[in-house]
Design a protein around this motif. Structure first.
Motif, PDB file in Angstrom:
ATOM      1  N   GLY A 122      54.224  54.912  -1.514  1.00 31.24           N
ATOM      2  CA  GLY A 122      53.935  53.825  -0.585  1.00 31.24           C
ATOM      3  C   GLY A 122      54.824  53.800   0.645  1.00 31.24           C
ATOM      4  O   GLY A 122      54.400  53.412   1.720  1.00 31.24           O
ATOM      5  N   LYS A 123      56.069  54.197   0.507  1.00 29.47           N
ATOM      6  CA  LYS A 123      56.979  54.180   1.655  1.00 29.47           C
ATOM      7  C   LYS A 123      57.836  55.447   1.654  1.00 29.47           C
ATOM      8  O   LYS A 123      57.887  56.177   0.664  1.00 29.47           O
ATOM      9  CB  LYS A 123      57.879  52.951   1.614  1.00 29.47           C
ATOM     10  N   ASN A 124      58.496  55.668   2.741  1.00 28.54           N
ATOM     11  CA  ASN A 124      59.301  56.876   2.919  1.00 28.54           C
ATOM     12  C   ASN A 124      60.648  56.728   2.204  1.00 28.54           C
ATOM     13  O   ASN A 124      61.475  55.903   2.590  1.00 28.54           O
ATOM     14  CB  ASN A 124      59.520  57.119   4.421  1.00 28.54           C
ATOM     15  N   PRO A 125      60.894  57.547   1.163  1.00 26.65           N
ATOM     16  CA  PRO A 125      62.176  57.446   0.433  1.00 26.65           C
ATOM     17  C   PRO A 125      63.236  58.427   0.952  1.00 26.65           C
ATOM     18  O   PRO A 125      64.336  58.468   0.406  1.00 26.65           O
ATOM     19  CB  PRO A 125      61.773  57.834  -0.983  1.00 26.65           C
ATOM     20  N   LEU A 126      62.887  59.194   1.956  1.00 25.80           N
ATOM     21  CA  LEU A 126      63.781  60.260   2.412  1.00 25.80           C
ATOM     22  C   LEU A 126      64.785  59.739   3.432  1.00 25.80           C
ATOM     23  O   LEU A 126      64.455  58.884   4.260  1.00 25.80           O
ATOM     24  CB  LEU A 126      62.965  61.403   3.040  1.00 25.80           C
TER      25      LEU A 126
END
Length: 306
Positions: A122-126
């Motif tokens: 769902g969202k950018n974890p990087l």
């Protein structure tokens, strides 16, 4: 001065004349010296060129510097300024979290499992990350640099994959020690061979030496031709060794030329290595002189006692 030079020139001419008279035995001794000097030289070249290969592998010596997820543009600019001042860093570049996210999505298009897992996030974890290339490939230097970068405020983790560098450094260390021991052992063998050769020459000329002593010859006068014999054995043997090493290098270069071309490399050994060749000849001459000096000193002492 002129008399001194004449004595030395006469001694050299005498030795060369004896060598021409016994050409086969002279060649065999010089060949032994050449082979003995060639072997450690090849080991040295192998270790030295493996060390040089690390310069071509620096692109693999990369430190990944991951920033904290809440890092702001100001934090990134501060870290960038710190990296720019570090003299141990060759170059670096920033990959923002958005760029990394886009790259990950692009790479996962061909794999449905990974693609669906990314969609579930769902969202950018990087995080934002700097990828740093160090100037040195030395494992200890790289580890020191990694620890320095890890301590920068705003850095979450600094990762260094230098296992290959550590393995290579260990192998190079073993190779250097092996080269040293081989050189030392072969030097001892050459000392014995040249010493025995000179000793046999002294024994065949024992009567001449005794007569020379009776007419007032000094030890240095008696010793001079035999010392030059050892020096010339070493010189000619060293020159033979240089020819052998050059020929082996040339053959090796022809053999690996096609392989290097397949890997897009221009790797080859230098045929003309003046420093190495001078060391080979210098060591051979020194060994020849030492071996003949020890042999003639011992033999002269025995003749005097008898």
């Amino acid at each position: 001065m002129i008399t001194w030079l004449n004595h030395h020139l006469q001694a050299i001419k005498l030795v060369l004349s004896r060598m021409r008279t016994n050409l086969l035995s002279t060649f065999m001794i010089c060949l032994v010296v050449g082979v003995a000097m060639c072997l450690p030289s090849l080991f040295y070249l192998a270790v030295d060129n493996l060390s040089k290969l690390t310069d071509h592998m620096k692109s693999e010596t990369e430190i990944s510097l991951f920033l904290k997820l809440d890092a702001t543009a100001a934090n990134i600019a501060e870290i960038d300024a710190v990296l720019a001042k570090n003299t141990a860093i060759h170059q670096y570049h920033l990959v923002t979290r958005d760029e990394a996210w886009q790259q990950l999505q692009a790479k996962s298009k061909d794999n449905s499992n990974i693609s669906s897992a990314i969609e579930q996030l769902g969202k950018n974890p990087l995080p934002d990350a700097f990828y740093i290339q160090a100037k040195s490939a030395d494992p200890d230097t790289l580890e020191t640099l990694r620890n320095t970068l890890q301590s920068i405020p705003g850095v979450e983790q600094a990762i260094l994959n230098a296992d290959w560098a550590k393995r290579l450094a260990t192998l190079l260390g073993i190779g250097k020690k092996l080269t040293f021991f081989i050189t030392a052992l072969l030097a001892i063998v050459l000392l014995v061979i040249i010493g025995n050769t000179v000793r046999m020459q002294i024994l065949t000329q024992k009567d001449e030496i005794e007569v020379s002593y009776l007419i007032g010859a000094t030890n240095s006068f008696i010793r001079m031709p035999f010392l030059y014999a050892g020096i010339l054995y070493g010189l000619f043997g060293g020159l033979l060794s240089v020819l052998m090493v050059g020929g082996i290098i040339q053959t090796f270069n022809y053999s690996v030329m096609e392989i290097s071309r397949l890997y897009g490399s221009d790797f080859s050994l230098e045929i003309v290595n003046a420093e190495l060749y001078l060391v080979i000849i210098g060591m051979a001459v020194a060994i020849g002189w030492i071996g003949s000096y020890l042999a003639v000193t011992r033999a002269i002492s025995a003749i005097k006692i008898s």
